[in-house]
Design a protein around this motif. Structure first.
Motif, PDB file in Angstrom:
ATOM      1  N   UNK A 309      48.589  17.920  15.613  1.00  0.00           N
ATOM      2  CA  UNK A 309      48.912  18.982  14.672  1.00  0.00           C
ATOM      3  C   UNK A 309      48.606  20.363  15.204  1.00  0.00           C
ATOM      4  N   UNK A 310      47.355  20.611  15.570  1.00  0.00           N
ATOM      5  CA  UNK A 310      46.993  21.916  16.103  1.00  0.00           C
ATOM      6  C   UNK A 310      47.614  22.140  17.473  1.00  0.00           C
ATOM      7  N   UNK A 311      47.716  21.077  18.269  1.00  0.00           N
ATOM      8  CA  UNK A 311      48.322  21.208  19.600  1.00  0.00           C
ATOM      9  C   UNK A 311      49.719  21.812  19.502  1.00  0.00           C
ATOM     10  N   UNK A 312      50.487  21.356  18.508  1.00  0.00           N
ATOM     11  CA  UNK A 312      51.845  21.870  18.354  1.00  0.00           C
ATOM     12  C   UNK A 312      51.836  23.360  18.054  1.00  0.00           C
ATOM     13  N   UNK A 313      50.882  23.821  17.245  1.00  0.00           N
ATOM     14  CA  UNK A 313      50.782  25.239  16.941  1.00  0.00           C
ATOM     15  C   UNK A 313      50.421  26.073  18.156  1.00  0.00           C
ATOM     16  N   UNK A 314      49.533  25.560  19.017  1.00  0.00           N
ATOM     17  CA  UNK A 314      49.174  26.279  20.244  1.00  0.00           C
ATOM     18  C   UNK A 314      50.390  26.345  21.168  1.00  0.00           C
ATOM     19  N   UNK A 315      51.159  25.265  21.245  1.00  0.00           N
ATOM     20  CA  UNK A 315      52.373  25.294  22.052  1.00  0.00           C
ATOM     21  C   UNK A 315      53.367  26.327  21.513  1.00  0.00           C
ATOM     22  N   UNK A 316      53.473  26.411  20.189  1.00  0.00           N
ATOM     23  CA  UNK A 316      54.341  27.436  19.596  1.00  0.00           C
ATOM     24  C   UNK A 316      53.930  28.826  20.085  1.00  0.00           C
ATOM     25  N   UNK A 317      52.633  29.105  19.989  1.00  0.00           N
ATOM     26  CA  UNK A 317      52.138  30.432  20.362  1.00  0.00           C
ATOM     27  C   UNK A 317      52.421  30.741  21.824  1.00  0.00           C
ATOM     28  N   UNK A 318      52.211  29.756  22.699  1.00  0.00           N
ATOM     29  CA  UNK A 318      52.408  29.954  24.137  1.00  0.00           C
ATOM     30  C   UNK A 318      53.887  30.186  24.442  1.00  0.00           C
ATOM     31  N   UNK A 319      54.760  29.461  23.755  1.00  0.00           N
ATOM     32  CA  UNK A 319      56.196  29.619  23.960  1.00  0.00           C
ATOM     33  C   UNK A 319      56.692  30.956  23.448  1.00  0.00           C
ATOM     34  N   UNK A 320      56.208  31.341  22.277  1.00  0.00           N
ATOM     35  CA  UNK A 320      56.716  32.543  21.620  1.00  0.00           C
ATOM     36  C   UNK A 320      56.152  33.824  22.210  1.00  0.00           C
ATOM     37  N   UNK A 321      54.911  33.806  22.686  1.00  0.00           N
ATOM     38  CA  UNK A 321      54.241  35.047  23.092  1.00  0.00           C
ATOM     39  C   UNK A 321      54.996  35.772  24.201  1.00  0.00           C
ATOM     40  N   UNK A 322      55.333  35.058  25.283  1.00  0.00           N
ATOM     41  CA  UNK A 322      55.972  35.765  26.406  1.00  0.00           C
ATOM     42  C   UNK A 322      57.352  36.278  26.023  1.00  0.00           C
ATOM     43  N   UNK A 323      58.004  35.588  25.100  1.00  0.00           N
ATOM     44  CA  UNK A 323      59.338  36.016  24.669  1.00  0.00           C
ATOM     45  C   UNK A 323      59.251  37.284  23.814  1.00  0.00           C
ATOM     46  N   UNK A 324      58.272  37.336  22.913  1.00  0.00           N
ATOM     47  CA  UNK A 324      58.076  38.560  22.136  1.00  0.00           C
ATOM     48  C   UNK A 324      57.741  39.736  23.038  1.00  0.00           C
ATOM     49  N   UNK A 325      56.883  39.506  24.020  1.00  0.00           N
ATOM     50  CA  UNK A 325      56.518  40.585  24.948  1.00  0.00           C
ATOM     51  C   UNK A 325      57.755  41.080  25.692  1.00  0.00           C
ATOM     52  N   UNK A 326      58.558  40.160  26.218  1.00  0.00           N
ATOM     53  CA  UNK A 326      59.740  40.545  26.987  1.00  0.00           C
ATOM     54  C   UNK A 326      60.740  41.321  26.137  1.00  0.00           C
ATOM     55  N   UNK A 327      60.880  40.921  24.861  1.00  0.00           N
ATOM     56  CA  UNK A 327      61.831  41.607  23.977  1.00  0.00           C
ATOM     57  C   UNK A 327      61.285  42.961  23.548  1.00  0.00           C
ATOM     58  N   UNK A 328      60.036  43.024  23.137  1.00  0.00           N
ATOM     59  CA  UNK A 328      59.447  44.282  22.682  1.00  0.00           C
ATOM     60  C   UNK A 328      59.446  45.325  23.803  1.00  0.00           C
TER      61      UNK A 328
END
Length: 499
Positions: A309-328
């Motif tokens: 359960x929590x593992x999936x949330x950490x994977x979400x954060x890792x996947x999303x973070x670099x993409x938000x940075x690149x877009x922003x």
């Protein structure tokens, strides 16, 4: 990191995160260490101090490595030796013991932890990021997307004062009843597993080596149960509610100790937390709507039978973070954010489907069916092997290699491969190919020559001369000949839109 009640209504934050659990705190750290202006809104005034999640895997540990918290976190962890399945008579059906050696991620495959300690480490790390602001005891109640930003209405729960906040993007890490998900209008796919279990966390007065370090799944049709060793003297039992059980009275001390009598007695410890949970299995349809996104339990919920359960949330954060940075930062187009759900949703679905299947087997209460099940499990011990799915379609080349999390080999000097990569893309190139293509690193890319034995072997095993690693340590693409390397870097890193 600010915790005071001041609220700058004129600041346009890059990202506002609603919810400061492990997923939200991980995302805030990953964004903050790259300099994004982050506002975190959390309605609680402090960390929830009782046990909740108790397991994460080597892939999550790799994300924590990227956040720079492993040194602080590691002393609070216990390496898990694995799991056993036993029948009603106590006979071992499956012995799923794990090696004590490091796994492919450069870390052990499984760790036990105490969630309040993890959250403390994550929040302490946020103090190092000056661009991260945290507002505790604040609750968002209105979300209004605009063309170039999102306007939030927020209540200071201590004073009742209402404030406005603005951010380019808002990420709801706000749990199963997510406000952000509701404002997005996102519905949930129900995977039809909603069993009630009693979860009991016990703090022992002394060590009890006789209880064992392995997790144990008691495949007993009378009452399916689970035992998990936690860190220190913490132990957890999960017991399925049976017909006739009263969810109110079953959490009373006399009922709890009666259920635990086969393992422990009141003089052995104290009950930290008795709670009846309904284990849900759902996945959201729509993780992004323009400038609104969801992650963690807001996007998916899984039964606990695989501890993911929590593992999936950490994977979400890792996947999303670099993409938000690149877009922003304007490096990649906003369409990159569409790959967040397309990659993560199929991945998390496979874990949830496996957990549902495993739960359905464990939760068998018919004696005749359970005998057949026991025979099948003994004959096929690989039936519950942890899946290793690739990402769904998205920002990678696909095939047998790209879209999978890369291994983390140990270098000749004993260091881990990820150390020194930072938040950048990494191009790993065989020495001859590097000289032939003459590629150079820049702000977004670090070039690593494959000099170390384990790295050379890695490229040889994949049959390539170079591979491009994303900031979340997934493989974006590979090149089988030197002539393809520069084009790969141009398409993925410079242009950001793979053909």
């Amino acid at each position: 990191m600010e915790h005071d009640t001041a609220f700058d209504e004129d600041t346009l934050h890059d990202v506002a995160i609603i919810g400061l659990g492990p997923c939200g705190a991980s995302l805030a750290n990953l964004l903050g260490q790259q300099g994004l202006k982050v506002l975190v809104i959390e309605k609680e005034g402090d960390i929830f101090r009782l046990p909740r999640a108790i397991h994460f895997d080597g892939e999550c540990m790799r994300a924590f490595q990227a956040m720079g918290i492993v040194g602080t976190l590691y002393p609070h962890l216990l390496v898990s030796p694995g799991m056993k399945f036993v029948d009603a008579a106590g006979r071992v059906l499956i012995d799923y013991s794990r090696s004590r050696e490091l796994g492919p991620q450069g870390w052990h495959p499984s760790y036990r932890f105490h969630q309040p300690q993890l959250e403390e480490v994550l929040r302490t790390r946020m103090h190092d990021h000056e661009t991260v602001q945290v507002r505790l005891r604040h609750e968002a109640f209105s979300i209004e997307p605009k063309a170039d930003r999102v306007v939030l209405r927020v209540e200071n729960m201590a004073s009742g004062r209402l404030k406005t906040a603005q951010a380019r993007y808002v990420v709801g890490c706000d749990g199963a009843r997510s406000l952000v998900r509701r404002f997005m209008g996102t519905e949930l796919d129900d995977m039809n597993s909603h069993e009630r279990w009693l979860v009991l966390d016990v703090l022992l007065h002394r060590d009890r080596p006789d209880l064992g370090d392995h997790s144990i799944q008691y495949c007993d049709p009378v009452r399916p149960s689970t035992y998990v060793r936690g860190v220190g003297n913490r132990r957890r039992w999960e017991l399925m509610l049976m017909p006739g059980d009263d969810p109110v009275s079953i959490v009373r001390p006399e009922s709890v100790w009666a259920l635990l009598a086969r393992w422990v007695a009141p003089e052995d410890g104290v009950i930290e937390r008795p709670a009846v949970y309904t284990f849900h299995s759902v996945v959201a349809r729509g993780w992004r709507r323009d400038r609104l996104l969801i992650a963690g339990d807001a996007a998916h919920q899984t039964p606990p039978f695989m501890g993911q359960g929590m593992c999936a949330g950490i994977r979400d954060a890792f996947n999303l973070a670099w993409k938000l940075v690149a877009v922003v930062k304007g490096q990649f187009p906003p369409s990159l954010l569409d790959t967040y759900e397309s990659e993560r949703s199929p991945h998390v679905r496979e874990f949830i489907e496996t957990a549902v299947r495993l739960g359905g087997v464990i939760q068998t209460t018919d004696e005749a069916i359970s005998r057949e099940r026991d025979a099948r499990m003994s004959a096929n011990p690989e039936v519950f092997k942890t899946p290793q799915p690739a990402l769904g379609p998205g920002w990678h080349a696909g095939g047998n290699v790209a879209g999978r999390v890369a291994p983390q080999p140990l270098l000749d000097n004993g260091e881990r491969f990820d150390d020194g990569l930072g938040d950048r893309f990494a191009l790993i190139v065989a020495p001859d190919a590097l000289r032939a293509c003459a590629v150079e690193g820049h702000g977004q890319l670090v070039v690593r020559e494959a000099k170390d034995a384990a790295v050379k072997q890695w490229l040889n095993d994949l049959g390539c001369v170079a591979l491009l690693l994303r900031p979340d340590r997934h493989i974006a693409a590979v090149a089988t000949q030197a002539a393809d390397i520069n084009d790969m870097v141009q398409r993925y890193v410079a242009e950001g839109v793979p053909a």
